[in-house]
Scaffold this motif. Structure first.
Motif, mmCIF file in Angstrom:
data_model
loop_
_atom_site.group_PDB
_atom_site.id
_atom_site.type_symbol
_atom_site.label_atom_id
_atom_site.label_comp_id
_atom_site.label_asym_id
_atom_site.label_seq_id
_atom_site.Cartn_x
_atom_site.Cartn_y
_atom_site.Cartn_z
ATOM 1 N N SER A 35 -3.852 -7.014 -7.591
ATOM 2 C CA SER A 35 -3.540 -8.376 -7.164
ATOM 3 C C SER A 35 -2.267 -8.443 -6.338
ATOM 4 C CB SER A 35 -3.432 -9.272 -8.378
ATOM 5 O OG SER A 35 -2.374 -8.832 -9.192
ATOM 6 N N VAL A 36 -1.212 -7.745 -6.750
ATOM 7 C CA VAL A 36 0.036 -7.804 -5.998
ATOM 8 C C VAL A 36 -0.023 -6.880 -4.790
ATOM 9 C CG1 VAL A 36 2.520 -7.466 -6.129
ATOM 10 C CG2 VAL A 36 1.317 -8.398 -8.069
ATOM 11 N N GLY A 37 -0.580 -5.677 -4.952
ATOM 12 C CA GLY A 37 -0.543 -4.696 -3.885
ATOM 13 C C GLY A 37 -1.704 -4.793 -2.923
ATOM 14 N N LEU A 38 -2.901 -4.449 -3.381
ATOM 15 C CA LEU A 38 -4.038 -4.308 -2.477
ATOM 16 C C LEU A 38 -4.474 -5.644 -1.903
ATOM 17 C CD1 LEU A 38 -6.168 -1.699 -4.418
ATOM 18 C CD2 LEU A 38 -4.670 -1.331 -2.492
ATOM 19 N N TYR A 39 -4.502 -6.691 -2.752
ATOM 20 C CA TYR A 39 -4.966 -7.999 -2.277
ATOM 21 C C TYR A 39 -4.045 -8.546 -1.196
ATOM 22 C CZ TYR A 39 -6.169 -12.905 -2.345
ATOM 23 O OH TYR A 39 -6.514 -14.163 -1.985
ATOM 24 N N THR A 40 -2.714 -8.460 -1.423
ATOM 25 C CA THR A 40 -1.771 -8.972 -0.439
ATOM 26 C C THR A 40 -1.853 -8.178 0.859
ATOM 27 O OG1 THR A 40 -0.371 -9.518 -2.296
ATOM 28 C CG2 THR A 40 0.611 -9.641 -0.134
ATOM 29 N N ALA A 41 -1.962 -6.848 0.753
ATOM 30 C CA ALA A 41 -2.058 -6.019 1.955
ATOM 31 C C ALA A 41 -3.327 -6.335 2.730
ATOM 32 C CB ALA A 41 -2.031 -4.545 1.563
ATOM 33 N N ILE A 53 12.175 -12.368 -0.800
ATOM 34 C CA ILE A 53 13.277 -11.856 -1.613
ATOM 35 C C ILE A 53 13.246 -12.478 -3.008
ATOM 36 C CG2 ILE A 53 15.788 -11.839 -1.817
ATOM 37 C CD1 ILE A 53 15.906 -11.402 1.157
ATOM 38 N N SER A 54 12.874 -13.769 -3.089
ATOM 39 C CA SER A 54 12.837 -14.394 -4.414
ATOM 40 C C SER A 54 11.696 -13.839 -5.260
ATOM 41 C CB SER A 54 12.723 -15.906 -4.276
ATOM 42 O OG SER A 54 11.519 -16.237 -3.650
ATOM 43 N N VAL A 55 10.515 -13.583 -4.670
ATOM 44 C CA VAL A 55 9.442 -13.006 -5.485
ATOM 45 C C VAL A 55 9.782 -11.570 -5.856
ATOM 46 C CG1 VAL A 55 7.953 -12.179 -3.620
ATOM 47 C CG2 VAL A 55 6.936 -12.901 -5.730
ATOM 48 N N ASP A 56 10.542 -10.896 -4.995
ATOM 49 C CA ASP A 56 11.037 -9.560 -5.319
ATOM 50 C C ASP A 56 11.999 -9.604 -6.505
ATOM 51 O OD1 ASP A 56 10.716 -6.960 -4.420
ATOM 52 O OD2 ASP A 56 12.757 -6.959 -3.656
ATOM 53 N N ALA A 57 12.939 -10.567 -6.471
ATOM 54 C CA ALA A 57 13.893 -10.699 -7.574
ATOM 55 C C ALA A 57 13.190 -11.095 -8.866
ATOM 56 C CB ALA A 57 14.958 -11.731 -7.213
ATOM 57 N N ILE A 58 12.152 -11.959 -8.753
ATOM 58 C CA ILE A 58 11.378 -12.328 -9.949
ATOM 59 C C ILE A 58 10.713 -11.095 -10.540
ATOM 60 C CG2 ILE A 58 9.306 -13.550 -10.682
ATOM 61 C CD1 ILE A 58 10.074 -15.780 -8.787
ATOM 62 N N TRP A 114 4.992 -1.776 -7.150
ATOM 63 C CA TRP A 114 4.097 -2.567 -6.315
ATOM 64 C C TRP A 114 4.796 -3.776 -5.729
ATOM 65 C CZ3 TRP A 114 -0.229 -1.077 -4.178
ATOM 66 C CH2 TRP A 114 -0.899 -0.001 -4.737
ATOM 67 N N ALA A 115 5.828 -4.306 -6.382
ATOM 68 C CA ALA A 115 6.630 -5.361 -5.763
ATOM 69 C C ALA A 115 7.374 -4.820 -4.549
ATOM 70 C CB ALA A 115 7.607 -5.937 -6.780
ATOM 71 N N TYR A 116 7.817 -3.571 -4.628
ATOM 72 C CA TYR A 116 8.443 -2.931 -3.472
ATOM 73 C C TYR A 116 7.431 -2.759 -2.345
ATOM 74 C CZ TYR A 116 10.887 0.615 -0.774
ATOM 75 O OH TYR A 116 11.474 1.314 0.225
ATOM 76 N N ALA A 117 6.194 -2.398 -2.685
ATOM 77 C CA ALA A 117 5.149 -2.262 -1.672
ATOM 78 C C ALA A 117 4.875 -3.599 -0.987
ATOM 79 C CB ALA A 117 3.878 -1.705 -2.293
ATOM 80 N N LEU A 118 4.939 -4.711 -1.763
ATOM 81 C CA LEU A 118 4.777 -6.046 -1.157
ATOM 82 C C LEU A 118 5.831 -6.295 -0.091
ATOM 83 C CD1 LEU A 118 3.617 -9.000 -1.279
ATOM 84 C CD2 LEU A 118 5.369 -9.441 -2.957
#
Lengths: 86, 94
Positions: free
Chosen positions: A65-71, B40-45, B75-79
């Motif tokens: 959900s965070v990785g693949l979906y957003t990408a 940045i805020s979703v990263d900090a969360i 995965w937050a870093y990947a975002l």
């Protein structure tokens, strides 16, 4: 010691914030912002899964959900238009 | 009081601090006018939540829950990487 009500309170906070994020993801016109709202909603769902003691579902849900979906959504937005039309 | 009770007390006192910080980050997220503010805020969360999950794993006394925090942080870093490449380079290496 921590009572069970603390965990229920944490689940309630995460549920409310994820509902707000879902609302903004639906009404947002900028699709990049909508993808980031969806990532926030997924983060709060991950916290709920963790508090419900399901680390295996957590480990599957977060990369998808965070990785693949957003990408995938960002790649699709790049192929088409960024702003939603009328 | 033995050591275990002290550690549990201190970590229990950290739970409201993490909750309030996550709520404040969320307010910044929903008010954030530009996309870098929101990223940045979703990263900090995500990072605050990862440390929080580790604290909960210590309280639960179950080390099997620790890899969840590591996966969430990576995965937050990947975002961040995805959004930064979208905003800056407009290409994904294809």
């Amino acid at each position: 010691m921590i009572t069970l009500e603390v965990y229920y309170l944490l689940m309630a906070v995460a549920t409310v914030l994820s509902t707000v994020a879902t609302y903004f993801a639906v009404i947002e016109r900028d699709l990049v912002k909508a993808a980031i709202f969806s990532a926030l909603q997924s983060s709060f769902y991950a916290l709920i899964f963790y508090l419900l003691m399901a680390p295996d579902i957590f480990l599957t849900y977060v990369p998808v959900s965070v990785g693949l979906y957003t990408a995938l959504v960002l790649i699709l937005i790049k192929k088409t238009e960024r702003y939603e039309g009328e | 009081m033995d050591l275990e009770t002290h550690v549990t007390t201190v970590l229990s006192a950290a739970i409201p601090i993490f909750t309030v910080s996550i709520i404040l980050y969320s307010i910044r997220f929903f008010k954030g006018p530009t996309i870098p503010d929101m990223v940045i805020s979703v990263d900090a969360i995500s990072y605050a939540m990862a440390v929080f999950l580790t604290v909960l794993a210590v309280i639960f006394k179950s080390p099997i829950l620790i890899p969840c925090a590591i996966v969430l942080m990576l995965w937050a870093y990947a975002l961040d990487i995805y959004v930064a490449k979208y905003l800056e380079a407009k290409e994904y290496g294809d």
